[in-house]
Each structure stands twice: as structure tokens, then as C-alpha cells.
Design a protein around this motif. Structure first.
Motif, PDB file in Angstrom:
ATOM      1  N   UNK A 249      -5.297  -5.574  -3.153  1.00  0.00           N
ATOM      2  CA  UNK A 249      -4.350  -5.126  -3.949  1.00  0.00           C
ATOM      3  C   UNK A 249      -4.669  -3.596  -4.116  1.00  0.00           C
ATOM      4  N   UNK A 250      -4.398  -2.789  -3.099  1.00  0.00           N
ATOM      5  CA  UNK A 250      -4.734  -1.078  -3.282  1.00  0.00           C
ATOM      6  C   UNK A 250      -3.614  -0.561  -4.230  1.00  0.00           C
ATOM      7  N   UNK A 251      -2.642  -1.155  -4.235  1.00  0.00           N
ATOM      8  CA  UNK A 251      -1.570  -0.284  -5.491  1.00  0.00           C
ATOM      9  C   UNK A 251      -2.190  -0.623  -6.926  1.00  0.00           C
ATOM     10  N   UNK A 295      -4.014 -13.184  -6.709  1.00  0.00           N
ATOM     11  CA  UNK A 295      -3.547 -12.626  -5.414  1.00  0.00           C
ATOM     12  C   UNK A 295      -4.250 -13.119  -4.310  1.00  0.00           C
ATOM     13  N   UNK A 296      -5.888 -12.669  -4.401  1.00  0.00           N
ATOM     14  CA  UNK A 296      -6.666 -13.224  -3.263  1.00  0.00           C
ATOM     15  C   UNK A 296      -6.587 -14.688  -3.288  1.00  0.00           C
ATOM     16  N   UNK A 301      -5.128 -19.357   0.312  1.00  0.00           N
ATOM     17  CA  UNK A 301      -4.455 -20.624   0.427  1.00  0.00           C
ATOM     18  C   UNK A 301      -3.292 -20.763   1.505  1.00  0.00           C
ATOM     19  N   UNK A 302      -2.746 -19.376   1.494  1.00  0.00           N
ATOM     20  CA  UNK A 302      -1.541 -19.174   2.548  1.00  0.00           C
ATOM     21  C   UNK A 302      -1.976 -19.111   3.927  1.00  0.00           C
ATOM     22  N   UNK A 310     -12.952  -9.748   4.458  1.00  0.00           N
ATOM     23  CA  UNK A 310     -13.561  -8.640   4.625  1.00  0.00           C
ATOM     24  C   UNK A 310     -12.936  -7.470   3.462  1.00  0.00           C
ATOM     25  N   UNK A 311     -12.048  -7.912   2.859  1.00  0.00           N
ATOM     26  CA  UNK A 311     -11.259  -7.060   1.976  1.00  0.00           C
ATOM     27  C   UNK A 311     -11.849  -7.304   0.475  1.00  0.00           C
ATOM     28  N   UNK A 312     -11.986  -6.304  -0.179  1.00  0.00           N
ATOM     29  CA  UNK A 312     -12.202  -6.030  -1.537  1.00  0.00           C
ATOM     30  C   UNK A 312     -11.067  -6.592  -2.307  1.00  0.00           C
TER      31      UNK A 312
END
Length: 319
Positions: A249-251, A295-296, A301-302, A310-312
Motif C-alpha cells: 500500500x504505497x499510497x 489488504x496484504x 488469499x487471492x 517480498x513487499x513491505x
């Protein structure tokens, strides 16, 4: 004869700074979000999920235990009431912009409400705890620019959504912007009382404030890019461009950075942060952090754990 029981309470209220009321309100909101975050999983889904995340089927959800059944049903019943369109998010920014100009009008016309708050704040605090005139002007401008850009995004490329959210979510966000709009004015009480607001104020400029301005501009531009990328995606697909390559979620990251920049830029002389704006940032980090975690989980799940491992989630190297 002893004094009435309520006398100490009234004295405490009378001696409390308006800025402290705002700070307490932000902490109260943050505590509410944290309380929701520790509820049982299924109940938490009803409280937090909306839009794409609310589309998770019952078969994908973990089994309830006997203790959670009644509580989950109660929460499901409560959240089914008072659903509002997710598109009402745009009212956060129209409210923020309207409030910014309301308080500006109060200043320009010697409005009684701002005068009352500024007088009380100035009377109970020392001169050094107030923002300099240029700081008030620039932080106000930051708030206006952020609200204006978000209104533009909703009017141009953010697609209308049929999804719903609980009205409590909406009221929570609305109350945040209402409180934030007055917070920066309260923290500049001495400048307001002296009628000295101006952008040409050398006390407002330093290496620290210059860095805060650069951080704000970076976050402002990149949040726009993130929102535009999300708006252009096929429904319920995984964003993978720009900052999304490194963050879920970079936003949200940019939102936190925007208010961190305001808290640093609006710090009174000798302070690292503006305390009231910092308390507002605490709410933002708490609220968006809980949403980013959800969201993660939804992405995992999807699309599978490999797609996002690998994403924060929101804060590089920390979360």
C-alpha cells in the motif's frame, strides 16, 4: 464545607489547552482502531472489510470457535446497519477543503470562534510553543493542496464503486478531517493573536523545514501516481508498477509521509515535531496500518503468498 465533586473536573477542563483536546481526540480515535484490530478474526472482517476485501467468501474464512459465534453475529448485525457508499470517501476531502477556508475566513474577519480558541491557547501556553507565522501559512497550504488533489482524483479518474462501508468508518474519517483542520490554527495561536500571518517569514525556513517540504512534495506526487495506477487496473488485479513493486500500500505510505512532513514543518521553535499534528499522524498510521494488514491478507488469499512476500505492507523495513 467541602467543595462540590465536579469542581476539580471543571477546573481541569478550564486549564486544558485547545491543542490538548485535539491531541486527546486523535489518541482516542487511534485507541478505537487498535481495539477493533484485536477483536476475533471473523468479527474484525465485518468491522474492517469493504470493497474488494469484503468479497471473500465464507468458505475462505477461518472457522469460528464457540466463543466467537455470538460475538461475530452481533458485530455482523451492527455493521449491516448504516451502510453508506464507499464513494463517500470524497466527502472527506471536500470537508477538509471547506474547513480550511472556513478557518481562513475566521482569521481574515476576526471571527469569534477562532479568536476564542487562539486566545485560550495563547493564555495557557508560552510564546515559544506556537508556530511562527510562515509555518501556519505553509502547513495550511499543504492541507489545501492535499484536499484539492484528492478532489481532483475523484472527479477525473477514480471510478465510481457500488461497494459499501459501515457508516462508523465514514464518521471516523470525517471527524479526523474536522479536527485536523483546526489543529494547525490552534498551534499557531500567538501568530494569530498578533495578526502576523505571512509566508515571508525567515523563522519558518531551515534545513529541517526544507527537508520536510521536499518529503511532502515527494509524497504528494507519488500518491497521485499510486492512485492513478490503481484506478487503471482491471478489477481485483494485483498492482505491480512504481512503488507497488516494493510496497503493498504505497499510497498509504505517502499519506503517512505527507502528515509526517506537516508535523515536522509545523514544529514550534526548539521542537522536533508539532505535537498536535504528530497525534494526528499517530491516528493515520494506526488506521492505515490495520487496513494495509488486511489488504496484504486479501492479496495472499487471492494471488498467493509468493506474489507479495517480498513487499513491505506500508512502512519500508518496519511493516
Amino acid at each position: 464545607m467541602s467543595e462540590p465533586w465536579h469542581t476539580p473536573i471543571l477546573v481541569a477542563i478550564g486549564s486544558t489547552l485547545p491543542a490538548q483536546w485535539c491531541q486527546a481526540f486523535f489518541i482516542f480515535l487511534s485507541s478505537g482502531v487498535l481495539a477493533v484490530a484485536v477483536t476475533p478474526t471473523n468479527a474484525r472482517r465485518h468491522l474492517l472489510d469493504y470493497g474488494a476485501r469484503s468479497s471473500v467468501t465464507k468458505t475462505e474464512r477461518p472457522e469460528n470457535n464457540a466463543h466467537d459465534d455470538w460475538f461475530t453475529k452481533l458485530i455482523a448485525t451492527l455493521t449491516a446497519w448504516g451502510q453508506v457508499p464507499h464513494s463517500w470517501f470524497r466527502y472527506f476531502y471536500t470537508t477538509s477543503l471547506a474547513c480550511s477556508f472556513f478557518w481562513l475566513a475566521q482569521y481574515l474577519t476576526n471571527g469569534r470562534l477562532l479568536e476564542f480558541l487562539a486566545t485560550k491557547q495563547a493564555a495557557l501556553s508560552d510564546t515559544q510553543s506556537s508556530m511562527a507565522p510562515g509555518q501556519v501559512v505553509l502547513v495550511w497550504t499543504m492541507m489545501v493542496l492535499q484536499a484539492s488533489r484528492r478532489i481532483y482524483e475523484h472527479a477525473t479518474f477514480i471510478k465510481p464503486s457500488k461497494s459499501k462501508m459501515w457508516c462508523v468508518h465514514w464518521l471516523l474519517g470525517l471527524s479526523f478531517y474536522l479536527c485536523m483542520s483546526v489543529s494547525l490554527w490552534i498551534e499557531g495561536s500567538q501568530s494569530i493573536m498578533n495578526r502576523s500571518l505571512t509566508i515571508f517569514d525567515t523563522r519558518s525556513y531551515s534545513i529541517k523545514t526544507g527537508g520536510a517540504l521536499l518529503a511532502y512534495l515527494f509524497a504528494w506526487v507519488n500518491q497521485y501516481r499510486c492512485h492513478k495506477h490503481l484506478a487503471g487496473l482491471k478489477k481485483y488485479s494485483l498492482p505491480e508498477e512504481g512503488m507497488f513493486r516494493y510496497l503493498i500500500c504505497p499510497h498509504y505510505t505517502c499519506e503517512c509521509l505527507l502528515y509526517l512532513a506537516m508535523a515536522i514543518y509545523g514544529a514550534p521553535n526548539g521542537a522536533l515535531f508539532n505535537k498536535t499534528l504528530l497525534c494526528g499522524l499517530i491516528f493515520i498510521v494506526t488506521n492505515l496500518g490495520v487496513t494495509a494488514a488486511g489488504t496484504r491478507k486479501w492479496y495472499m488469499d487471492r494471488f498467493g503468498e509468493e506474489a507479495v512476500k517480498t513487499r513491505w505492507s506500508m512502512i519500508p523495513f518496519l511493516f
